[in-house]
Design an enzyme around this catalytic site. Structure first.
Site, PDB file in Angstrom:
ATOM      1  N   CYS A  63       3.080  -7.597   1.570  1.00 14.61           N
ATOM      2  CA  CYS A  63       1.809  -8.325   1.494  1.00 14.61           C
ATOM      3  C   CYS A  63       2.014  -9.711   0.884  1.00 14.61           C
ATOM      4  O   CYS A  63       3.123 -10.104   0.539  1.00 14.61           O
ATOM      5  CB  CYS A  63       0.824  -7.518   0.652  1.00 14.61           C
ATOM      6  SG  CYS A  63       1.180  -7.599  -1.123  1.00 14.61           S
ATOM      7  N   HIS A  94       2.797  -2.560  -6.241  1.00 11.16           N
ATOM      8  CA  HIS A  94       3.130  -2.176  -4.878  1.00 11.16           C
ATOM      9  C   HIS A  94       4.587  -1.714  -4.915  1.00 11.16           C
ATOM     10  O   HIS A  94       5.295  -1.931  -5.912  1.00 11.16           O
ATOM     11  CB  HIS A  94       2.982  -3.386  -3.949  1.00 11.16           C
ATOM     12  CG  HIS A  94       1.560  -3.669  -3.548  1.00 11.16           C
ATOM     13  ND1 HIS A  94       1.225  -4.683  -2.688  1.00 11.16           N
ATOM     14  CD2 HIS A  94       0.406  -3.056  -3.897  1.00 11.16           C
ATOM     15  CE1 HIS A  94      -0.100  -4.687  -2.503  1.00 11.16           C
ATOM     16  NE2 HIS A  94      -0.616  -3.714  -3.226  1.00 11.16           N
ATOM     17  N   CYS A 135       3.721  -9.516  -2.698  1.00 10.93           N
ATOM     18  CA  CYS A 135       5.139  -9.153  -2.687  1.00 10.93           C
ATOM     19  C   CYS A 135       5.972 -10.220  -1.976  1.00 10.93           C
ATOM     20  O   CYS A 135       7.092 -10.534  -2.396  1.00 10.93           O
ATOM     21  CB  CYS A 135       5.311  -7.786  -2.043  1.00 10.93           C
ATOM     22  SG  CYS A 135       4.387  -6.498  -2.928  1.00 10.93           S
ATOM     23  N   ASN A 148       4.954   2.604  -4.385  1.00  8.53           N
ATOM     24  CA  ASN A 148       3.590   2.217  -4.764  1.00  8.53           C
ATOM     25  C   ASN A 148       3.108   3.081  -5.927  1.00  8.53           C
ATOM     26  O   ASN A 148       3.290   4.287  -5.929  1.00  8.53           O
ATOM     27  CB  ASN A 148       2.682   2.372  -3.534  1.00  8.53           C
ATOM     28  CG  ASN A 148       1.312   1.783  -3.744  1.00  8.53           C
ATOM     29  OD1 ASN A 148       0.521   2.287  -4.537  1.00  8.53           O
ATOM     30  ND2 ASN A 148       1.004   0.714  -3.041  1.00  8.53           N
ATOM     31  N   GLU A 181       7.275  -2.858  -3.599  1.00 10.13           N
ATOM     32  CA  GLU A 181       8.260  -3.918  -3.824  1.00 10.13           C
ATOM     33  C   GLU A 181       8.241  -4.391  -5.274  1.00 10.13           C
ATOM     34  O   GLU A 181       9.289  -4.678  -5.861  1.00 10.13           O
ATOM     35  CB  GLU A 181       7.962  -5.107  -2.889  1.00 10.13           C
ATOM     36  CG  GLU A 181       7.981  -4.763  -1.404  1.00 10.13           C
ATOM     37  CD  GLU A 181       6.620  -4.298  -0.873  1.00 10.13           C
ATOM     38  OE1 GLU A 181       5.808  -3.757  -1.650  1.00 10.13           O
ATOM     39  OE2 GLU A 181       6.383  -4.488   0.329  1.00 10.13           O
ATOM     40  N   ASP A 235      -5.710  -0.756  -1.450  1.00  7.74           N
ATOM     41  CA  ASP A 235      -4.368  -1.305  -1.664  1.00  7.74           C
ATOM     42  C   ASP A 235      -4.182  -2.650  -0.980  1.00  7.74           C
ATOM     43  O   ASP A 235      -3.399  -3.479  -1.439  1.00  7.74           O
ATOM     44  CB  ASP A 235      -3.306  -0.311  -1.169  1.00  7.74           C
ATOM     45  CG  ASP A 235      -1.990  -0.508  -1.906  1.00  7.74           C
ATOM     46  OD1 ASP A 235      -2.003  -0.481  -3.147  1.00  7.74           O
ATOM     47  OD2 ASP A 235      -0.953  -0.732  -1.260  1.00  7.74           O
ATOM     48  N   SER A 266       5.655  -3.901   5.923  1.00  8.33           N
ATOM     49  CA  SER A 266       5.674  -5.366   5.836  1.00  8.33           C
ATOM     50  C   SER A 266       5.046  -5.839   4.519  1.00  8.33           C
ATOM     51  O   SER A 266       3.904  -5.498   4.215  1.00  8.33           O
ATOM     52  CB  SER A 266       4.893  -5.925   7.034  1.00  8.33           C
ATOM     53  OG  SER A 266       4.882  -7.328   7.019  1.00  8.33           O
TER      54      SER A 266
HETATM   55 ZN   LIG Z   1       2.563  -5.852  -1.755  1.00  3.75          ZN
END
Ligand SMILES: [Zn+2]
Length: 146
Positions: A80, A51, A83, A40, A53, A143, A78
């Site tokens: 979002c 983020h 992503c 991040n 990912e 975030d 997990s």
């Molecule tokens: Zn994300």
């Protein structure tokens, strides 16, 4: 025993934490090799889209459709909506998640689109987030768009 690729994602999360950022990390794996790593960057780069990912995929660079079709995305948390959407866009067939107790993205939808999604429920990933949220709740809410 923790999956070595999840360990690499956790190392990214810890790197972010050490930089004053949000402790979420990610790696992209193709044919058993890590081709991208990221974490991040909200704090570090003042970014609203990087983020873990997204940073990981950005660092992996431009890949072919075939590469994405053979890839596995690891994330300590997990993914979002953003992503997960990127996973669907590029046709990444498998996502391995460290934990989804702190936050759960659209996992059922991602699975309904044919992606194999595995949640490892890794306690170290949970602890990193719980400690961080207790210390900096505003940053975490920012975030996840709250
Ligand atoms: Zn994300």
């Amino acid at each position: 025993m923790t999956d070595p690729f999840m360990l690499a994602a956790i190392a990214q999360a810890k790197k972010s934490l050490a930089e004053g950022g949000i402790p979420i990390g990610s790696v992209l794996v193709i044919d058993g090799k890590i081709v991208g790593r990221g974490h991040n960057q909200r704090v570090q780069k003042g970014s609203c889209v990087l983020h873990a990912e997204m940073d990981c995929l950005e660092n992996a660079g431009r890949l072919t459709a075939k590469d994405y079709q053979n890839a596995v995305l690891y994330s300590t948390l997990s993914p979002c909506d953003m992503c997960s959407g990127t996973v669907l866009l590029y046709g990444i067939p498998k996502v391995v998640v460290g934990e989804n107790r702190t936050f759960q993205g659209p996992e059922d939808y991602v699975k309904s689109r044919g992606v194999q999604l595995i949640v490892q429920d890794n306690i170290e990933c949970v602890q990193l987030m719980q400690d961080f949220i207790a210390a900096k709740p505003e940053l975490w809410n920012e975030d996840i768009g709250e």
